[in-house]
Write an enzyme that holds these catalytic residues in place. Structure first.
Site, mmCIF file in Angstrom:
data_model
loop_
_atom_site.group_PDB
_atom_site.id
_atom_site.type_symbol
_atom_site.label_atom_id
_atom_site.label_comp_id
_atom_site.label_asym_id
_atom_site.label_seq_id
_atom_site.Cartn_x
_atom_site.Cartn_y
_atom_site.Cartn_z
ATOM 1 N N SER A 219 -5.507 65.783 -97.787
ATOM 2 C CA SER A 219 -4.301 66.585 -97.521
ATOM 3 C C SER A 219 -3.245 66.286 -98.584
ATOM 4 O O SER A 219 -3.589 65.758 -99.656
ATOM 5 C CB SER A 219 -3.786 66.302 -96.110
ATOM 6 O OG SER A 219 -2.800 67.245 -95.758
ATOM 7 N N ASN A 220 -2.015 66.597 -98.315
ATOM 8 C CA ASN A 220 -0.944 66.330 -99.287
ATOM 9 C C ASN A 220 0.360 66.014 -98.553
ATOM 10 O O ASN A 220 0.399 66.010 -97.328
ATOM 11 C CB ASN A 220 -0.775 67.525 -100.235
ATOM 12 C CG ASN A 220 -0.459 68.790 -99.475
ATOM 13 O OD1 ASN A 220 0.608 68.928 -98.906
ATOM 14 N ND2 ASN A 220 -1.413 69.722 -99.445
ATOM 15 N N HIS A 221 1.422 65.780 -99.323
ATOM 16 C CA HIS A 221 2.677 65.282 -98.730
ATOM 17 C C HIS A 221 3.587 66.369 -98.170
ATOM 18 O O HIS A 221 4.707 66.060 -97.761
ATOM 19 C CB HIS A 221 3.483 64.518 -99.788
ATOM 20 C CG HIS A 221 2.852 63.233 -100.201
ATOM 21 N ND1 HIS A 221 2.598 62.226 -99.310
ATOM 22 C CD2 HIS A 221 2.426 62.800 -101.413
ATOM 23 C CE1 HIS A 221 2.044 61.212 -99.962
ATOM 24 N NE2 HIS A 221 1.922 61.545 -101.238
ATOM 25 N N SER A 222 3.179 67.619 -98.179
ATOM 26 C CA SER A 222 4.093 68.682 -97.734
ATOM 27 C C SER A 222 4.549 68.464 -96.286
ATOM 28 O O SER A 222 3.740 68.210 -95.402
ATOM 29 C CB SER A 222 3.394 70.039 -97.834
ATOM 30 O OG SER A 222 4.191 71.021 -97.224
ATOM 31 N N ALA A 286 1.429 74.307 -98.909
ATOM 32 C CA ALA A 286 0.755 73.507 -99.927
ATOM 33 C C ALA A 286 -0.729 73.514 -99.555
ATOM 34 O O ALA A 286 -1.183 72.735 -98.711
ATOM 35 C CB ALA A 286 1.310 72.096 -99.928
#
Ligand code: C5P
Length: 407
Positions: A219-222, A286
């Site tokens: 995943s990512n930091h969004s 994102a």
């Protein structure tokens, strides 16, 4: 107008409230009301009728409002003039709480025998009254006629409650609770013009989750904050909004229909379906560009050596919608770490966006998780660089630009 039931007060930061207090036993609640308005960020100036001073002291109200109380047209000591005209101009809202039958009657009749009434007659801002009186006075036809008259002329009435009255009688006439009155004023001042009613927007927001096995994912930091602020802003301006949301911890903005998804593939399916009926889309999510080629059925066991997870490309949702957008509007985001403007302009054309909102991770206060952002709008004609501001304000600027395009 809005319902009287919501008691959380939106921010009144920087707003000027002229709080009028008249001669009712309910004036003791004005102290709490004043505190709530101050707590919400408002500047409060209190104006009292001469009789109101018998019910609550000017010292109490001056201390709570952090402003001297105004009662007379001029200060008898030094002749200093209290200008009702400048008070009327200064106020973003005049709130009369409690409002007695006497003051309501004088307001209707256009009488001007005290500073509160002359301020009312000079006020250009919305006026809210919270009546307080005995049940028989409240239901008297003259009081009801006066309230109807005031309503017809745009005065907002926060209805009194049913309950025990100072007289010992029980009935309708008890001033609404300070929390309710403060919330009413807050909602009134933050209510927006419904400039986008009849329009339908799809907004993607948040991070996608690409499972590796039943336990792990990519995943990512969004945080989703930017997309949620845009969805909320669109809804506040009257648009129908479908928010296709990846993982976030945020509550759904009021008036927005949320569709929860996890993976990029799920987001693609939900976004394509929502876009069919939409007049425009804001692509704020994102989305993972790669996802594991297969999802392991069982938790992957660790070994001694390195592990490689084969990845395949996900579908580009924005590019897919962009290729079929027709006359509909599409806004894209670009989060870049280098060569920002060139990359963002490339996205504008490649994905068929009307404009791109560029934020660079190099700018302090911009990007993931925080509550502020620093963005540049890029369209075919020009670039517009905005200063660092809260994400809610960035959302307003984005929706202003959307409005200017679709009008
Ligand atoms: O190409 P890049 O991913 O940087 O483009 C960013 C823009 O495209 C954003 O508006 C993002 O929401 C959108 N996007 C998408 N689907 C993807 C990848 C990006 O909608 N698979």
């Amino acid at each position: 107008m809005q319902s009287q039931s919501s008691t959380s007060c939106p921010s009144l930061e920087g707003r000027h409230i002229l709080l009028g207090i008249t001669g009712s036993i309910a004036a003791y609640k004005s102290a709490v009301l004043c505190r709530l308005l101050k707590k919400a960020g408002a500047e409060v100036q209190v104006v009292m009728t001469p009789l109101a001073k018998q019910f609550i002291t000017p010292l109490t109200m001056a201390t709570l409002s952090k402003n001297p109380i105004l009662v007379e047209f001029f200060d008898p000591e030094n002749g200093a003039w209290n200008s009702h005209v400048s008070l009327g101009e200064w106020a973003d809202c005049m709130l009369i709480a409690p409002a007695t039958a006497n003051t309501l009657g004088k307001m209707c009749a256009g009488m001007a025998d005290n500073l509160l009434l002359t301020s009312y007659l000079s006020a250009r801002c919305p006026v809210v009254v919270a009546p307080a009186m005995d049940l028989d006075m409240y239901r008297h036809y003259t009081t009801q006629r006066n309230l109807d008259d005031l309503r017809q002329h745009g005065v907002h009435v926060v209805e009194p409650e049913d309950g025990e009255l100072a007289s010992g009688l029980v009935g309708k006439g008890r001033m609404a609770e300070p929390e309710e009155i403060a919330a009413y004023v807050g909602h009134l001042l933050c209510e927006k013009k419904k400039t986008l009613s009849g329009k339908h927007f799809m907004v993607t927001a948040g991070a996608t989750i690409e499972p590796i096995d039943p336990v792990r994912f990519i995943s990512n930091h969004s945080s989703g904050k930017m997309g949620y602020a845009i969805a909320g802003e669109l809804a506040q301006r009257g648009a129908r909004v479908t928010l296709v949301s990846g993982r976030t911890a945020l509550p759904c903005p009021e008036g927005v229909q949320r569709v929860d998804v996890l993976s990029a593939e799920e987001m693609y399916t939900a976004a394509v379906a929502a876009f069919r009926e939409a007049d425009g889309a804001v692509m704020c999510a994102a989305v993972a560009d790669y996802t594991p080629t297969t999802v392991a059925e069982h938790k992957l066991k660790k070994g001694d050596g390195e592990m490689t997870i084969p990845l395949k490309r996900t579908r580009d949702i924005a590019a897919a919608l962009g290729s079929e957008k027709g006359h509909r509007l599409m806004v894209g985001f670009a989060l870049e770490t280098d060569n920002e403007r060139v990359n963002a302009t490339e996205k504008l054309h490649k994905k068929n966006f009307d404009f791109v909102v560029l934020n660079s991770l190099r700018d302090a206060g911009a990007g993931f998780r925080g509550d502020t952002n620093k963005v540049t709008f890029i369209d075919c004609q020009a670039r517009e660089e905005l200063p660092l501001m809260p994400k809610t304000e960035v959302a307003q600027k984005i929706v202003d630009k959307i409005e200017s395009i679709i009008k």
